[in-house]
Write an enzyme that holds these catalytic residues in place. Structure first.
Site, PDB file in Angstrom:
ATOM      1  N   SER A  23       0.824  -1.211   0.000  1.00  0.00           N
ATOM      2  CA  SER A  23       0.000   0.000   0.000  1.00  0.00           C
ATOM      3  C   SER A  23       0.854   1.257   0.000  1.00  0.00           C
ATOM      4  O   SER A  23       0.586   2.211  -0.738  1.00  0.00           O
ATOM      5  CB  SER A  23      -0.927   0.001   1.220  1.00  0.00           C
ATOM      6  OG  SER A  23      -1.826  -1.091   1.163  1.00  0.00           O
ATOM      7  N   ARG A  27       1.513   4.214  -3.154  1.00  0.00           N
ATOM      8  CA  ARG A  27       1.301   5.642  -2.886  1.00  0.00           C
ATOM      9  C   ARG A  27       2.596   6.438  -3.054  1.00  0.00           C
ATOM     10  O   ARG A  27       2.593   7.572  -3.505  1.00  0.00           O
ATOM     11  CB  ARG A  27       0.701   5.821  -1.496  1.00  0.00           C
ATOM     12  CG  ARG A  27      -0.746   5.366  -1.404  1.00  0.00           C
ATOM     13  CD  ARG A  27      -1.161   5.102   0.017  1.00  0.00           C
ATOM     14  NE  ARG A  27      -2.590   4.833   0.185  1.00  0.00           N
ATOM     15  CZ  ARG A  27      -3.168   3.645   0.010  1.00  0.00           C
ATOM     16  NH1 ARG A  27      -2.423   2.601  -0.383  1.00  0.00           N
ATOM     17  NH2 ARG A  27      -4.462   3.489   0.198  1.00  0.00           N
ATOM     18  N   ARG A 123     -13.745  -7.595 -10.649  1.00  0.00           N
ATOM     19  CA  ARG A 123     -13.934  -6.873  -9.386  1.00  0.00           C
ATOM     20  C   ARG A 123     -14.713  -5.575  -9.606  1.00  0.00           C
ATOM     21  O   ARG A 123     -14.523  -4.875 -10.582  1.00  0.00           O
ATOM     22  CB  ARG A 123     -12.582  -6.608  -8.724  1.00  0.00           C
ATOM     23  CG  ARG A 123     -11.895  -7.903  -8.303  1.00  0.00           C
ATOM     24  CD  ARG A 123     -10.518  -7.683  -7.771  1.00  0.00           C
ATOM     25  NE  ARG A 123     -10.543  -6.961  -6.506  1.00  0.00           N
ATOM     26  CZ  ARG A 123      -9.431  -6.617  -5.845  1.00  0.00           C
ATOM     27  NH1 ARG A 123      -8.251  -6.864  -6.378  1.00  0.00           N
ATOM     28  NH2 ARG A 123      -9.502  -5.985  -4.684  1.00  0.00           N
ATOM     29  N   ASP A 320      -6.813  -8.060   4.804  1.00  0.00           N
ATOM     30  CA  ASP A 320      -6.088  -8.960   3.887  1.00  0.00           C
ATOM     31  C   ASP A 320      -5.497 -10.172   4.591  1.00  0.00           C
ATOM     32  O   ASP A 320      -4.961 -11.066   3.939  1.00  0.00           O
ATOM     33  CB  ASP A 320      -4.963  -8.198   3.184  1.00  0.00           C
ATOM     34  CG  ASP A 320      -5.487  -7.172   2.203  1.00  0.00           C
ATOM     35  OD1 ASP A 320      -4.722  -6.259   1.853  1.00  0.00           O
ATOM     36  OD2 ASP A 320      -6.669  -7.282   1.812  1.00  0.00           O
ATOM     37  N   LYS A 347     -12.409  -9.356  -3.222  1.00  0.00           N
ATOM     38  CA  LYS A 347     -10.965  -9.143  -3.323  1.00  0.00           C
ATOM     39  C   LYS A 347     -10.468  -9.845  -4.586  1.00  0.00           C
ATOM     40  O   LYS A 347     -11.258 -10.047  -5.518  1.00  0.00           O
ATOM     41  CB  LYS A 347     -10.277  -9.655  -2.049  1.00  0.00           C
ATOM     42  CG  LYS A 347     -10.708  -8.916  -0.794  1.00  0.00           C
ATOM     43  CD  LYS A 347     -10.290  -7.464  -0.817  1.00  0.00           C
ATOM     44  CE  LYS A 347     -10.706  -6.746   0.444  1.00  0.00           C
ATOM     45  NZ  LYS A 347     -10.373  -5.305   0.406  1.00  0.00           N
ATOM     46  N   ARG A 395      -2.930 -14.330  -1.957  1.00  0.00           N
ATOM     47  CA  ARG A 395      -3.049 -14.617  -0.526  1.00  0.00           C
ATOM     48  C   ARG A 395      -3.653 -16.005  -0.294  1.00  0.00           C
ATOM     49  O   ARG A 395      -3.373 -16.629   0.739  1.00  0.00           O
ATOM     50  CB  ARG A 395      -3.829 -13.510   0.191  1.00  0.00           C
ATOM     51  CG  ARG A 395      -3.122 -12.169   0.052  1.00  0.00           C
ATOM     52  CD  ARG A 395      -3.500 -11.157   1.101  1.00  0.00           C
ATOM     53  NE  ARG A 395      -3.045  -9.835   0.710  1.00  0.00           N
ATOM     54  CZ  ARG A 395      -1.797  -9.384   0.909  1.00  0.00           C
ATOM     55  NH1 ARG A 395      -0.890 -10.152   1.480  1.00  0.00           N
ATOM     56  NH2 ARG A 395      -1.448  -8.172   0.505  1.00  0.00           N
TER      57      ARG A 395
HETATM   58  O1  LIG Z   1      -5.706   1.085   0.161  1.00  0.00           O
HETATM   59  C1  LIG Z   1      -4.990   0.045   0.052  1.00  0.00           C
HETATM   60  O2  LIG Z   1      -3.778   0.063  -0.214  1.00  0.00           O
HETATM   61  C2  LIG Z   1      -5.654  -1.267   0.266  1.00  0.00           C
HETATM   62  C3  LIG Z   1      -6.896  -1.314   0.817  1.00  0.00           C
HETATM   63  C4  LIG Z   1      -7.640  -2.559   1.038  1.00  0.00           C
HETATM   64  O3  LIG Z   1      -8.685  -2.638   0.119  1.00  0.00           O
HETATM   65  P1  LIG Z   1     -10.095  -1.895   0.424  1.00  0.00           P
HETATM   66  O4  LIG Z   1      -9.763  -0.494   0.664  1.00  0.00           O
HETATM   67  O5  LIG Z   1     -10.936  -2.068  -0.770  1.00  0.00           O
HETATM   68  O6  LIG Z   1     -10.643  -2.588   1.606  1.00  0.00           O
HETATM   69  C5  LIG Z   1      -6.794  -3.811   0.904  1.00  0.00           C
HETATM   70  O7  LIG Z   1      -7.636  -4.966   0.713  1.00  0.00           O
HETATM   71  C6  LIG Z   1      -5.827  -3.700  -0.211  1.00  0.00           C
HETATM   72  O8  LIG Z   1      -4.981  -4.851  -0.234  1.00  0.00           O
HETATM   73  C7  LIG Z   1      -4.926  -2.494  -0.118  1.00  0.00           C
HETATM   74  C1  LIG Z   2      -6.877  -7.040  -1.980  1.00  0.00           C
HETATM   75  C2  LIG Z   2      -5.574  -6.902  -2.162  1.00  0.00           C
HETATM   76  O1  LIG Z   2      -4.983  -6.039  -3.055  1.00  0.00           O
HETATM   77  P1  LIG Z   2      -5.679  -5.244  -4.255  1.00  0.00           P
HETATM   78  O2  LIG Z   2      -7.084  -4.821  -3.811  1.00  0.00           O
HETATM   79  O3  LIG Z   2      -4.757  -4.083  -4.471  1.00  0.00           O
HETATM   80  O4  LIG Z   2      -5.742  -6.156  -5.427  1.00  0.00           O
HETATM   81  C3  LIG Z   2      -4.576  -7.678  -1.384  1.00  0.00           C
HETATM   82  O5  LIG Z   2      -3.360  -7.399  -1.536  1.00  0.00           O
HETATM   83  O6  LIG Z   2      -5.003  -8.594  -0.611  1.00  0.00           O
END
Ligand SMILES: O=C(O)C1=C[C@@H](OP(=O)(O)O)[C@@H](O)[C@H](O)C1
Ligand SMILES: C=C(OP(=O)(O)O)C(=O)O
Length: 441
Positions: A23, A27, A123, A320, A347, A395
């Site tokens: 994440s 960014r 998605r 996650d 996801k 995952r």
């Molecule tokens: O903002 C992010 O970097 C993330 C937010 C999460 O998703 P959601 O914001 O849809 O829950 C997470 O599942 C993803 O792996 C990374």
């Molecule tokens: C949901 C995940 O990532 P993204 O939403 O960026 O595919 C993850 O890394 O578990």
């Protein structure tokens, strides 16, 4: 496609570093590409998801150069400086890249067409199309909500006051990033707090952004059109990757593993609380701050785990990590129940259905609920002997690789390739600690 076979071998012993936080890595590339000047990023996760973000930012005019392992130099174009790419952008498997980029594009007068792999194309994108359309962007999406889609940003963006309908840092961040090139104040309201990497990084780069609690609602306000300062940023280790080792070292008897430099953002540490609630022996050492994020070294020593039915941890702080936590529950003694997890169905795969199928295939009694799962733990080794369908979900692949370390018969993962999206060194690192993992090309 390369499959993976997992069978018990040795206790996990040693000290390792997990890869950079995915994440934070996304960014760091996006925001440095909007800064004025040269940024240097170290510890960047060089997984396929983050490389997709790098490709997209280059395609829109930023200059990104990889100078060493995990070390990148980015020369940004300034807020408002993005250009239309000359080709379709393939976002691979990455939901975060796609949704956050849609936010950036929404307030730039450019047109971008995005696609992705079969997982990403399934998605829902409506959760960001809706607010970004209010900003003024125009979308042409398959069935109005799926990739491939074309987004045309606006040169007259409207600053939103938006309440996120679900606990999603991606939705929150997409609206905030749209607010970067929007005059006025963009406000995002969260009923449930989600990871705040965007807020922290924007603040460190000089944006005027505030976060207040107003009657239990987390209110983020961003003043648009800042000049973002370039950064020298070190990315902390990814706790979502660390989670696989935390569970493995907890369930494999005799294990003692220390994970160095793990990001412990309070909105990401639910997995540690959850494992401790199950009886795990986890200790935190050498706490410090890195690039505006709390980090520490985390030691985990094997301990007998017990099932948990009323986990008092906010799901958004470990969203996650549930797949690998389900595997911990399969080895624990007693029944576990996890609910409030409908977000897992959207996801990389439907993580409730896919985890239930994989656990059943390996002899675990599970009941899938609309928003969760019940798991009957084995109190030690599980039967195993099943093949798990990963559905392009990294995952899922890594969770069952861990579970196989406590199986009487080998656990087979049908496709190990998705692991490259977030943790390319996973097999090498796990086998180096003592795990019994083999990749069959
Ligand atoms: O903002 C992010 O970097 C993330 C937010 C999460 O998703 P959601 O914001 O849809 O829950 C997470 O599942 C993803 O792996 C990374
Ligand atoms: C949901 C995940 O990532 P993204 O939403 O960026 O595919 C993850 O890394 O578990």
């Amino acid at each position: 496609m390369p499959s993976l076979v997992s069978l018990p071998k040795n206790p996990l012993i040693g000290t390792v570093k997990v890869p950079g936080d995915k994440s934070v890595s996304h960014r760091s590339l996006m925001l440095s590409a909007l800064a004025v000047g040269e940024s240097r990023i170290t510890g960047l996760l060089e997984g396929e998801d983050v490389l997709a973000t790098a490709h997209a930012m280059r395609a829109m005019g930023a200059t990104l150069n990889r100078v060493d392992d995990g070390e990148w130099v980015v020369n940004g174009v300034g807020v408002g400086g993005l250009m239309s790419p000359d080709d379709i952008i393939d976002m691979g498997n990455s939901g975060t890249s796609t949704r956050l980029l849609m936010g950036l594009i929404a307030s730039h007068a450019i047109t971008v067409t995005m696609t992705g792999d079969a997982s990403l194309r399934s998605r829902p994108m409506g959760r960001v199309i809706d607010p970004l359309s209010e900003v003024g962007a125009v979308f042409k999406a398959r069935d109005d909500k799926f990739l491939p889609l074309t987004v045309t940003g606006t040169d007259m963006p409207v600053p939103l006051d938006y309440t996120t309908p679900m606990a999603s840092a991606q939705v929150k961040s997409a609206v905030l990033l749209a607010g970067l090139n929007t005059p006025g104040i963009t406000t995002v309201r969260e009923k449930v707090a989600t990871r705040d990497h965007t807020e922290r990084m924007l603040k460190s780069m000089g944006a005027d952004i505030t976060v207040q609690d107003e009657d239990g609602i987390r209110v983020i306000r961003l003043v648009g059109q800042p000049e973002l300062c370039p950064v020298n940023l070190e990315v902390p280790g990814d706790i979502s990757s660390a989670a696989f080792l935390l569970v493995a070292a907890s369930i494999i008897p005799g294990s003692d593993v220390t994970l160095e430099n793990v990001g412990l953002n309070p909105l990401r540490t639910g997995i540690i609380e959850a494992l401790k609630a199950m009886g795990a022996s986890i200790s935190i050492h050498n706490e410090r701050e890195l690039g505006g994020e709390p980090v520490a070294d985390v030691q985990v020593i094997a301990a007998p785990l017990k099932g948990v039915v009323n986990l008092e941890v906010d799901p958004s702080t470990m969203i996650d990590e549930f797949p690998v936590l389900f595997c911990a529950a399969a080895v624990a003694s007693g029944v576990s129940r996890f609910t409030g997890l409908e977000e897992l169905r959207v996801k990389e795969s439907d993580r409730l259905a896919v985890m239930a199928a994989g656990l059943r295939a390996n002899g675990i009694k599970v009941t899938e609920l609309d928003d969760g799962i019940d798991i009957e733990g084995c109190g030690g080794f599980i039967p195993g002997g099943g093949t798990v369908q990963t559905h392009l979900d990294h995952r899922i692949a890594m969770s069952f690789a861990i579970l196989g370390q406590m199986a009487n018969k080998a656990v087979m993962v049908d496709d190990a390739s998705p692991i490259q999206t977030s943790f390319p060194a996973f097999v090498r690192l796990m086998t180096g600690l003592g795990a019994g993992l083999d990749v069959l090309e």
